[in-house]
Scaffold this active site. Sequence first.
Site, mmCIF file in Angstrom:
data_model
loop_
_atom_site.group_PDB
_atom_site.id
_atom_site.type_symbol
_atom_site.label_atom_id
_atom_site.label_comp_id
_atom_site.label_asym_id
_atom_site.label_seq_id
_atom_site.Cartn_x
_atom_site.Cartn_y
_atom_site.Cartn_z
ATOM 1 N N TYR A 10 0.861 -1.178 0.000
ATOM 2 C CA TYR A 10 0.000 0.000 0.000
ATOM 3 C C TYR A 10 0.907 1.242 0.000
ATOM 4 C CZ TYR A 10 -4.528 2.173 0.191
ATOM 5 O OH TYR A 10 -5.658 2.862 -0.153
ATOM 6 N N HIS A 38 7.308 5.473 1.376
ATOM 7 C CA HIS A 38 8.000 4.263 0.903
ATOM 8 C C HIS A 38 8.881 4.598 -0.304
ATOM 9 C CE1 HIS A 38 4.184 2.312 2.547
ATOM 10 N NE2 HIS A 38 5.122 1.669 3.202
ATOM 11 N N SER A 56 0.408 4.091 5.651
ATOM 12 C CA SER A 56 -0.652 3.300 5.017
ATOM 13 C C SER A 56 -1.912 3.355 5.881
ATOM 14 C CB SER A 56 -0.210 1.849 4.843
ATOM 15 O OG SER A 56 1.026 1.801 4.172
HETATM 16 P P1 AMP Z 1 5.631 -0.297 6.223
HETATM 17 O O1 AMP Z 1 5.117 -0.655 4.871
HETATM 18 O O2 AMP Z 1 4.711 0.564 7.022
HETATM 19 O O3 AMP Z 1 6.155 -1.501 6.976
HETATM 20 O O4 AMP Z 1 6.908 0.624 5.969
HETATM 21 C C1 AMP Z 1 8.003 0.191 5.192
HETATM 22 C C2 AMP Z 1 9.143 1.156 5.365
HETATM 23 O O5 AMP Z 1 8.745 2.461 4.921
HETATM 24 C C3 AMP Z 1 9.598 1.300 6.821
HETATM 25 O O6 AMP Z 1 11.023 1.369 6.870
HETATM 26 C C4 AMP Z 1 8.966 2.598 7.228
HETATM 27 O O7 AMP Z 1 9.669 3.271 8.258
HETATM 28 C C5 AMP Z 1 9.044 3.404 5.940
HETATM 29 N N1 AMP Z 1 8.066 4.483 5.951
HETATM 30 C C6 AMP Z 1 6.726 4.382 6.177
HETATM 31 N N2 AMP Z 1 6.159 5.609 6.171
HETATM 32 C C7 AMP Z 1 7.158 6.489 5.938
HETATM 33 C C8 AMP Z 1 7.213 7.924 5.831
HETATM 34 N N3 AMP Z 1 6.121 8.682 5.969
HETATM 35 N N4 AMP Z 1 8.410 8.495 5.584
HETATM 36 C C9 AMP Z 1 9.523 7.737 5.461
HETATM 37 N N5 AMP Z 1 9.539 6.399 5.564
HETATM 38 C C10 AMP Z 1 8.378 5.782 5.797
#
Ligand code: AMP
Length: 276
Positions: free
Chosen positions: A29, A34, A183
């Site tokens: 998502y 990301h 997400s």
């Molecule tokens: P997730 O899909 O939520 O597990 O996130 C995957 C990666 O994206 C993780 O390393 C998160 O810290 C990073 N991430 C999620 N949201 C953000 C954001 N707003 N800014 C920077 N990195 C993000």
Amino acid sequence: MKLITTIPEMQELSTNWRVVTGFVPTMGYLHAGHLSLVQRAVAENQNVVVSIFVNPSQFGPGEDYNNYPRDLEKDLELLKTCRVTHAFLPKDNDMYPEGYQTWVSVDGLSKILCGRSRPHHFRGVTTIVTKLLHIVKPQNIYLGEKDFQQLVILRKMVQDLNIPCRVVGCPIMREKDGLAMSSRNKYLSLAERQQALCLYNSLQLAQELYSSGVRNKQEVVAEMKELILKQKGDIDYIDVVDPENLSSLSELVRGSRILLAVRIGQTRLIDNLEIV
Ligand code: AMP
């Protein structure tokens, strides 16, 4: 972009790679947060693997595993436009086959802050990232500061387990009004979307207080709480910590990090800010 859905295929590829590989683990998502990690990885590596896997072991009972937003088609389109070389989409049953019983945990750091209300969350994160690192074998892994505790825990894990991988922390991407991209923002109603600004606004307030000379944590946290409660946010925690080891500080200093988790309606949101 090559799609890889099995562990043996991914492992065979990565074993034979002779070029620098960057890896971005995600739960899909995808949003601009990301993609900022992906773009950094693309700039610094010849191969870039992005995994999309909603990891069941990091969700607690009653949490949002089943409802977690998913849109694989759109995710793959976005990754193609970023010139990602490999998307890795493992299956639940391959990652956690029946009888699975091995866990990796970073003891102390996983119990504090988010770990208090999500007791098995970080064990799930450290286990899946260890597995993914063994499968993808990257030289560089890209993680967001948005999940600051997760970043510190994974750095510690890579160091403690002598995993030959550089951990690259990337800054938080925000919406125009300051809300950290996530997400889970999809869960917010229009009214909640407005209320959710209290996380970032309270962090900004803390920075303003620091800039005007206030150093005492209790005083800063009290002001933050007042702002958040006015927006009907249900505070899980607010703390000011040392960014290296997450130890709680009694005074704000330059470089310290303020972390918070707040529930807006049914949605638990996190954010953080470096004091400068
Ligand atoms: P997730 O899909 O939520 O597990 O996130 C995957 C990666 O994206 C993780 O390393 C998160 O810290 C990073 N991430 C999620 N949201 C953000 C954001 N707003 N800014 C920077 N990195 C993000």
